[in-house]
Scaffold this active site. Structure first.
Site, PDB file in Angstrom:
ATOM      1  N   CYS A   1      38.756  40.148  31.245  1.00  0.00           N
ATOM      2  CA  CYS A   1      39.162  39.265  32.331  1.00  0.00           C
ATOM      3  C   CYS A   1      40.686  39.254  32.368  1.00  0.00           C
ATOM      4  O   CYS A   1      41.336  40.199  31.950  1.00  0.00           O
ATOM      5  CB  CYS A   1      38.585  37.872  32.158  1.00  0.00           C
ATOM      6  SG  CYS A   1      39.098  37.046  30.641  1.00  0.00           S
TER       7      CYS A   1
ATOM      8  N   HIS B   1      43.672  31.745  37.951  1.00  0.00           N
ATOM      9  CA  HIS B   1      42.379  32.159  37.397  1.00  0.00           C
ATOM     10  C   HIS B   1      41.291  31.265  37.996  1.00  0.00           C
ATOM     11  O   HIS B   1      41.135  30.117  37.608  1.00  0.00           O
ATOM     12  CB  HIS B   1      42.407  32.024  35.875  1.00  0.00           C
ATOM     13  CG  HIS B   1      41.265  32.696  35.178  1.00  0.00           C
ATOM     14  ND1 HIS B   1      39.984  32.232  35.227  1.00  0.00           N
ATOM     15  CD2 HIS B   1      41.215  33.836  34.423  1.00  0.00           C
ATOM     16  CE1 HIS B   1      39.193  33.019  34.514  1.00  0.00           C
ATOM     17  NE2 HIS B   1      39.918  34.005  34.013  1.00  0.00           N
TER      18      HIS B   1
END
Length: 613
Positions: free
Chosen positions: A25, A534
């Site tokens: 990620c 995010h």
């Protein structure tokens, strides 16, 4: 150093044989391990590149920070660790897109070579019977003639099979011994009647063959001993699939391609005006959804079989409709207005390269009436081109160069069609497309009208404001249900519980990281501040589902530009939290102040964080 550290990480998680899959990620490597007991958490945390180790959700998460992609690629390169397969691997449009995307620059470049040769011959500057023409023609024709080989490689990669075996299967259909059977009566294979077909420049047969090959290879890997796999599996795949391709899959794929092409041709013959209008009006929206890739095999087949493609003959008008919209927006904006700074480079990109995504995402989707304008403008030109049977005659990007090389015919109707789309788009945008509530972006900003000196870093008592990238409720970072974010390991900042599925740019700057999973974006301001946005927790596991990104790495953005959309309801249904951390990743020597209290409501564009050296 990077290679050693990456190898150390892999060693301390138990080696590649202990790894079922690996994804990453925005900040961490996410290993799915066969046996967690084989991993050495203490040794991992002692590595200089590792910020922390988290075991959560069945994953062994090694937190690296902003350079995580470098370590991910190094581990993948130096080991046999496999990336976790994306759900929905067999989505048809995804397969088509993945097959052609790596080839698009080559197709466009080769298409321009063919276009250049056409112009040189037409104006008597070169003979099409000479050796010079033959050499250059080979350069332009190669990728199209050998298309089954290239697609065999790209498709096999997508399916997780050996791409070179896939390419070899495609090559077998073009091999001179096989090609010599074309047109011969009484050909057979082991007594089975065989009708050889010319597969040069075809696309549909290799799609079917590659799909079968990938499953055959996977099945054989379960049956053949590992020490024999290197030569046994390729041998069996070639010896079985090439005959089957010649006997069954190839002819079937050719038939399917012909049927699809005939349907499109019939639609244009049934009512060329209506077909062109519908295609011209809808093509921009198909592009937004990625559905336009479905036309590529048909286009290539039309070019191969009939020498021209009516689909792109109508779709070209959409490009010029979008350029017209950008031109109208530019003319509508006042000096030093925000819209001029967006529209100006977008117009040049559209005209010179035929790339209109900056217009589509930066202008049309931002001002909602322009969605109607692009449909009208594209439909007007598409209808005209459809009525006049305009075709694209070589594979090119739709730009000023492909137009100058007369790669469309009949050429004069083509010019009228694209001109109609461009003018309609510009006029409707200027006089109707911008609503009163949108006009702020078209007005001169006093601070922009004053000359300013840009600084590369903050100095002394200078401060920098970061705006909220979303509507929602403020959450203190320490209360985020992810210990890596909550601890501030990867950056200082704050979080938002979003109220809408839209993320906007919190300042003017550059997109330095755009993750394929679309759930996170890294930005750098003109003053050097680096921020990570995010969306959600562990949403990387969605692998891009329910996210739609408006930017790519290297994009320049202005404060308030839409960076991405996300489907809040769908993400929640999958069991993921939408908590969105906003992290300053290079804030170690800076003083960061939260300007909002926890649980307060904030709107996109409001001041959120203040940074001071």
């Amino acid at each position: 150093m990077l290679e050693k550290e990456a190898n150390d990480i892999l060693q301390y998680v138990g080696g590649s044989k202990n790894v079922n899959s690996l994804v990453h990620c925005a900040t961490r490597l996410r290993f799915e391990l066969k046996d967690v007991k084989k991993a050495d958490k203490e040794a991992l945390e002692k590595l200089p590149c590792v910020l922390s180790v988290v075991i959560s959700g069945g994953q062994y998460q090694v937190v690296i920070g902003p350079k995580v992609n470098d370590y991910y690629e190094e581990i993948r390169k130096s080991s046999d660790v496999k990336k976790e397969k994306e759900k929905g691997d067999l989505n048809v449009l995804k397969i088509i897109s993945g097959a052609f995307s790596p080839l698009i620059p080559l197709l466009a470049g080769a298409g321009m070579v063919k276009a250049l040769l056409t112009v040189l011959v037409q104006f008597g500057m070169m003979s099409d019977a000479g050796s010079t023409y033959a050499v250059l023609s080979a350069a332009g024709n190669s990728v199209f003639y050998f298309m089954p080989i290239f697609l065999g490689i790209t498709l096999s990669k997508q399916f997780g099979a050996n791409p070179y075996v896939g390419g070899a299967i495609g090559a077998a259909l073009l091999e001179p011994s096989f090609a010599a059977l074309i047109g011969q009566e009484g050909s057979n294979f082991l007594g089975i009647s065989l009708t050889a077909v010319d597969y040069a420049a075809t696309v549909f047969p290799i799609f079917i063959i590659s799909f079968i090959y990938a499953y055959m290879e996977k099945g054989l890997k379960k049956l053949v001993k590992q020490e024999l796999q290197m030569f046994i599996i390729p041998m069996l795949c070639l010896i079985v699939l090439v005959p089957l391709a010649a006997l069954i899959f190839g002819p079937f794929g050719t038939t399917v391609g012909n049927i699809v092409g005939d349907i499109v041709a019939w639609l244009f013959e049934f009512n060329r005006f209506l077909a062109g209008a519908v295609l011209g009006a809808t093509y921009p929206f198909l592009t937004m959804l990625g559905l336009h890739w479905g036309f590529t095999p048909i286009t290539l087949q039309n070019l191969s079989q009939v020498g021209g493609d009516v689909i792109e003959g109508a779709a070209v008008c959409c490009v010029y409709a979008e350029i017209g919209i950008a031109l109208g927006a530019y003319l509508k904006g006042k000096k030093h207005s925000r819209i001029k700074s967006i529209a100006s480079p977008s117009i040049l990109t559209g005209i010179l390269a035929g790339v209109t995504e900056p217009i589509l995402y930066g202008i049309i989707m931002r001002y909602k009436r322009l969605l109607i304008v692009v449909a009208i403008a594209g439909g007007v030109g598409g209808a005209m081109n459809g009525l006049c049977k305009v075709t694209m005659d070589v594979y090119v990007f739709h730009n000023i160069f492909s137009a100058a090389m007369m790669t469309y015919s009949p050429f004069i109707p083509f010019l009228f069609g694209i001109s109609a789309s461009l003018i309609t788009g510009a006029v409707l945008t200027y006089f109707w497309g911008i609503r009163e509530e949108d006009k702020e972006d078209f007005e001169t900003k006093e601070e922009d009208a004053m000359p300013q000196k840009a600084s590369s870093t903050l100095q002394g008592d200078q401060s920098f404001l970061i705006s909220a990238p979303a509507d929602g409720t403020i959450l203190d970072l320490k209360h985020v249900e992810d210990e890596v974010f909550a601890s501030g390991t990867v950056g200082k900042g704050i979080a938002i519980e979003p109220a809408k599925g839209v993320i906007t740019a919190p300042f003017d700057g550059e997109v330095v990281v755009a993750f394929p999973s679309k759930h996170a974006i890294g930005l750098r301001s003109e003053t050097g501040i680096e921020v990570l946005l995010h969306v959600g927790l562990n949403t990387v596991m969605l692998d891009g589902r329910f996210f739609e990104s408006n930017v790519v790495q290297g994009s320049m953005v202005k404060k308030g530009d839409v960076l991405l959309y996300f489907d809040m309801d769908s993400i929640k249904k999958e069991g993921y939290k939408l908590t969105t951390p906003i992290l300053v990743t290079n804030a170690d020597e800076m003083q960061l102040t939260n300007l909002c209290s926890e649980n307060s409501t904030i709107h996109s564009g409001d001041d959120l964080l203040k940074i001071q050296m």
